[in-house]
Design a protein around this motif. Structure first.
Motif, mmCIF file in Angstrom:
data_model
loop_
_atom_site.group_PDB
_atom_site.id
_atom_site.type_symbol
_atom_site.label_atom_id
_atom_site.label_comp_id
_atom_site.label_asym_id
_atom_site.label_seq_id
_atom_site.Cartn_x
_atom_site.Cartn_y
_atom_site.Cartn_z
ATOM 1 N N GLY A 135 0.583 -1.315 0.025
ATOM 2 C CA GLY A 135 0.304 0.048 0.114
ATOM 3 C C GLY A 135 0.694 1.369 -0.002
ATOM 4 O O GLY A 135 0.294 2.239 -0.114
ATOM 5 N N GLY A 136 2.034 0.943 0.073
ATOM 6 C CA GLY A 136 2.866 2.238 -0.036
ATOM 7 C C GLY A 136 3.058 3.111 1.395
ATOM 8 O O GLY A 136 2.386 2.464 2.317
ATOM 9 N N ASP A 137 3.989 3.892 1.552
ATOM 10 C CA ASP A 137 4.249 4.623 2.865
ATOM 11 C C ASP A 137 3.344 5.876 2.884
ATOM 12 O O ASP A 137 2.832 6.339 1.917
ATOM 13 N N LEU A 138 3.024 6.414 4.047
ATOM 14 C CA LEU A 138 2.263 7.571 4.438
ATOM 15 C C LEU A 138 2.894 8.790 3.687
ATOM 16 O O LEU A 138 1.880 9.686 3.390
ATOM 17 N N ARG A 139 4.244 9.016 3.646
ATOM 18 C CA ARG A 139 4.624 10.065 2.974
ATOM 19 C C ARG A 139 4.393 10.079 1.376
ATOM 20 O O ARG A 139 3.917 11.086 0.990
ATOM 21 N N PHE A 140 4.066 8.996 0.944
ATOM 22 C CA PHE A 140 3.681 8.984 -0.771
ATOM 23 C C PHE A 140 2.444 9.303 -0.788
ATOM 24 O O PHE A 140 1.921 10.166 -1.622
ATOM 25 N N HIS A 141 1.529 8.885 0.190
ATOM 26 C CA HIS A 141 -0.095 9.308 0.149
ATOM 27 C C HIS A 141 -0.207 10.872 0.336
ATOM 28 O O HIS A 141 -1.073 11.328 -0.319
ATOM 29 N N LEU A 142 0.371 11.352 1.464
ATOM 30 C CA LEU A 142 0.414 12.623 1.735
ATOM 31 C C LEU A 142 1.041 13.502 0.492
ATOM 32 O O LEU A 142 0.105 14.339 0.229
ATOM 33 N N ASP A 143 1.888 13.113 -0.125
ATOM 34 C CA ASP A 143 2.085 13.656 -1.243
ATOM 35 C C ASP A 143 1.608 13.917 -2.374
ATOM 36 O O ASP A 143 1.192 14.795 -3.092
ATOM 37 N N ARG A 144 0.870 12.635 -2.531
ATOM 38 C CA ARG A 144 -0.143 12.336 -3.645
ATOM 39 C C ARG A 144 -1.442 13.088 -3.487
ATOM 40 O O ARG A 144 -1.916 13.608 -4.440
ATOM 41 N N GLN A 145 -2.168 12.938 -2.434
ATOM 42 C CA GLN A 145 -3.385 13.715 -2.209
ATOM 43 C C GLN A 145 -3.433 14.650 -1.006
ATOM 44 O O GLN A 145 -4.470 14.991 -0.835
ATOM 45 N N GLY A 146 -2.395 15.053 -0.326
ATOM 46 C CA GLY A 146 -2.531 16.196 0.801
ATOM 47 C C GLY A 146 -3.124 15.368 2.049
ATOM 48 O O GLY A 146 -3.134 14.251 2.214
ATOM 49 N N ALA A 147 -3.613 16.463 2.896
ATOM 50 C CA ALA A 147 -4.216 16.153 4.123
ATOM 51 C C ALA A 147 -5.252 15.261 4.104
ATOM 52 O O ALA A 147 -6.041 14.775 3.097
ATOM 53 N N MET A 148 -5.480 14.134 5.209
ATOM 54 C CA MET A 148 -6.333 13.088 5.209
ATOM 55 C C MET A 148 -7.498 13.608 6.087
ATOM 56 O O MET A 148 -7.280 14.229 7.060
ATOM 57 N N PRO A 149 -8.450 12.751 5.937
ATOM 58 C CA PRO A 149 -9.626 13.058 6.874
ATOM 59 C C PRO A 149 -9.384 12.588 8.415
ATOM 60 O O PRO A 149 -8.670 11.575 8.430
ATOM 61 N N GLU A 150 -9.995 13.439 9.206
ATOM 62 C CA GLU A 150 -9.866 12.982 10.723
ATOM 63 C C GLU A 150 -9.922 11.699 10.886
ATOM 64 O O GLU A 150 -9.277 10.954 11.991
ATOM 65 N N ALA A 151 -11.013 10.920 10.651
ATOM 66 C CA ALA A 151 -11.521 9.717 10.999
ATOM 67 C C ALA A 151 -10.665 8.685 10.388
ATOM 68 O O ALA A 151 -10.156 7.694 11.212
ATOM 69 N N THR A 152 -9.975 8.794 9.302
ATOM 70 C CA THR A 152 -8.779 7.962 8.737
ATOM 71 C C THR A 152 -7.560 7.926 9.767
ATOM 72 O O THR A 152 -6.949 7.130 10.105
ATOM 73 N N VAL A 153 -7.222 9.256 9.947
ATOM 74 C CA VAL A 153 -6.049 9.587 10.801
ATOM 75 C C VAL A 153 -6.083 8.664 12.232
ATOM 76 O O VAL A 153 -5.617 8.228 12.672
ATOM 77 N N ARG A 154 -7.444 8.968 12.807
ATOM 78 C CA ARG A 154 -7.727 8.679 14.088
ATOM 79 C C ARG A 154 -7.641 6.752 14.189
ATOM 80 O O ARG A 154 -7.223 6.394 15.038
ATOM 81 N N PHE A 155 -8.115 6.363 13.115
ATOM 82 C CA PHE A 155 -8.039 4.702 12.847
ATOM 83 C C PHE A 155 -6.532 4.414 12.794
ATOM 84 O O PHE A 155 -6.301 3.479 13.426
ATOM 85 N N TRP A 156 -5.499 5.142 12.028
ATOM 86 C CA TRP A 156 -4.223 4.771 11.871
ATOM 87 C C TRP A 156 -3.529 4.993 13.211
ATOM 88 O O TRP A 156 -2.752 4.353 13.681
ATOM 89 N N MET A 157 -3.857 6.147 13.968
ATOM 90 C CA MET A 157 -3.233 6.459 15.199
ATOM 91 C C MET A 157 -3.619 5.448 16.206
ATOM 92 O O MET A 157 -3.111 5.046 17.221
ATOM 93 N N SER A 158 -4.783 4.710 16.091
ATOM 94 C CA SER A 158 -5.260 3.625 17.255
ATOM 95 C C SER A 158 -4.354 2.296 17.059
ATOM 96 O O SER A 158 -3.894 1.650 17.758
ATOM 97 N N GLU A 159 -4.139 2.192 15.517
ATOM 98 C CA GLU A 159 -3.221 0.862 15.248
ATOM 99 C C GLU A 159 -1.735 1.136 15.536
ATOM 100 O O GLU A 159 -1.029 0.164 16.069
ATOM 101 N N LEU A 160 -1.451 2.468 15.447
ATOM 102 C CA LEU A 160 -0.067 2.894 15.885
ATOM 103 C C LEU A 160 0.204 2.818 17.129
ATOM 104 O O LEU A 160 1.324 2.391 17.771
ATOM 105 N N CYS A 161 -0.876 3.340 17.884
ATOM 106 C CA CYS A 161 -0.705 3.348 19.433
ATOM 107 C C CYS A 161 -0.548 2.091 20.049
ATOM 108 O O CYS A 161 0.155 1.541 20.906
#
Length: 350
Positions: A104-130
């Protein structure tokens, strides 16, 4: 009488793993210490990521201890949200790590491709990263380089922490003092060298959360000195459109991760609140942590399987510019370790 056709030598899959056990597929990345390409195990047909590091270059960059340490740490780790090590071996030229493949690529790649992400998506990723960071810290391992570049997505959209090149074991009795990591994501206590442990990963996670939601980092500077001053001194500022992009609960969580007093930082907190403090934070209200750990929660962002989720120039460079392309080679027999440099001998033995 015609010449006999040369048959490829049979591969012993019951013996030690080596590069002959894999089909070498496309190149997908490179870093300071090595390159990464997709490989397929010839017997099981399983796809992996192969990270390979040139030994001579490793010695030249004085990175031997880092590579040895990375392998040792990876051998201790196995978690759903980490890029886990599956095999490790070497030949005369390279050290090899065979890792879980993340398509799926790294988050830098997706940030560069489409910019800021929706808060709900980020919260989901944060829960997994925590959950991943809590696991690493339970093993007394601090990553020290949490940033979008080191967070990979699998094909379904789950996050995985990678690159343990500067990760180390920590002890609460003897704090770390080395300045390590990427400056924009470094916690204040790293920059002041006043001693730190796992709390620095929570600061970095706060920087990542802010960057993913707003498309820019919370602390910035045109020079390293300016950036350091910003991290150490500046108040946390929110963009003008903050209300449209991030809820008050999300802002409170980010502010708590970016608490300069490391003893009161969310995820660490004096008295050992740790992950439990994160679980009861209003931003994470409603998260089913057991379901998240089992990967039963459907990711809100799914990488496009029809597109290459990485920079295609890596493949071109390998094809056009690589003077010594990677291929399986037999090891020299009867090599006397006593003739090798101290660093080369260290890699052979450890």
């Amino acid at each position: 009488m015609g010449a006999a056709c040369c048959r490829p030598e049979a591969i012993d899959f019951s013996g030690e793993v080596n590069l002959f056990h894999f089909f070498l597929l496309r190149s997908v990345g490179k870093g300071a210490f090595g390159k990464v390409r997709v490989v397929q195990h010839k017997q099981t047909k399983t796809l992996y990521a192969l990270k390979y590091i040139n030994k001579a270059k490793c010695v030249k960059m004085k990175a031997v201890a880092n590579i040895v340490q990375e392998r040792r740490l990876l051998e201790e780790i196995d978690h759903p949200f980490v890029v886990n090590l599956r095999y490790a071996f070497q030949d005369d030229e390279n050290c090899f790590f065979v890792l879980d493949l993340m398509l799926g690529g790294d988050l830098r790649f997706h940030l560069d491709r489409q910019g800021a992400m929706p808060e709900a998506t980020v919260r989901f990723w944060m829960s997994e990263l925590c959950l991943a960071l809590d696991y690493l810290h339970s093993k007394k391992i601090v990553h020290r380089d949490i940033k979008p570049d080191n967070i990979l997505l699998d094909e379904k959209g789950h996050v995985h922490i990678t690159d343990f090149n500067i990760a180390v074991h920590f002890s609460e009795r003897r704090m770390l003092t080395g300045v390590a990591g990427s400056l924009a994501y470094m916690a204040p206590e790293v920059l002041t060298k006043r001693g730190y442990s796992q709390q620095v990963d929570w600061w970095s996670l706060g920087v990542v959360a802010y960057e993913l939601i707003f498309g820019k980092r919370p602390f910035r500077g045109r020079t390293n000195t300016n950036l350091t001053e910003s991290i150490m001194m500046e108040q946390l500022h929110w963009p003008e459109d903050v209300a449209a992009k991030c809820s008050p609960e999300g802002q409170k969580a980010i502010r708590a991760f970016l608490e300069r007093d490391m003893h009161y930082r969310l995820g660490y907190k004096l008295g050992g609140g740790g992950l439990e403090d994160i679980k009861v934070h209003p931003w994470f209200r409603g998260v089913d942590w057991d379901a998240v750990l089992r990967k039963e929660v459907h990711p809100p962002f799914e990488p496009d399987p029809k597109k290459a989720n990485f920079d295609a120039t890596h493949e071109l460079e390998e094809l056009l510019l690589e003077e010594n392309p990677l291929k399986a080679r037999k090891r020299k027999q009867g090599q006397d370790l006593g003739t090798l440099s101290k660093e080369m001998r260290m890699m052979e033995e450890q």
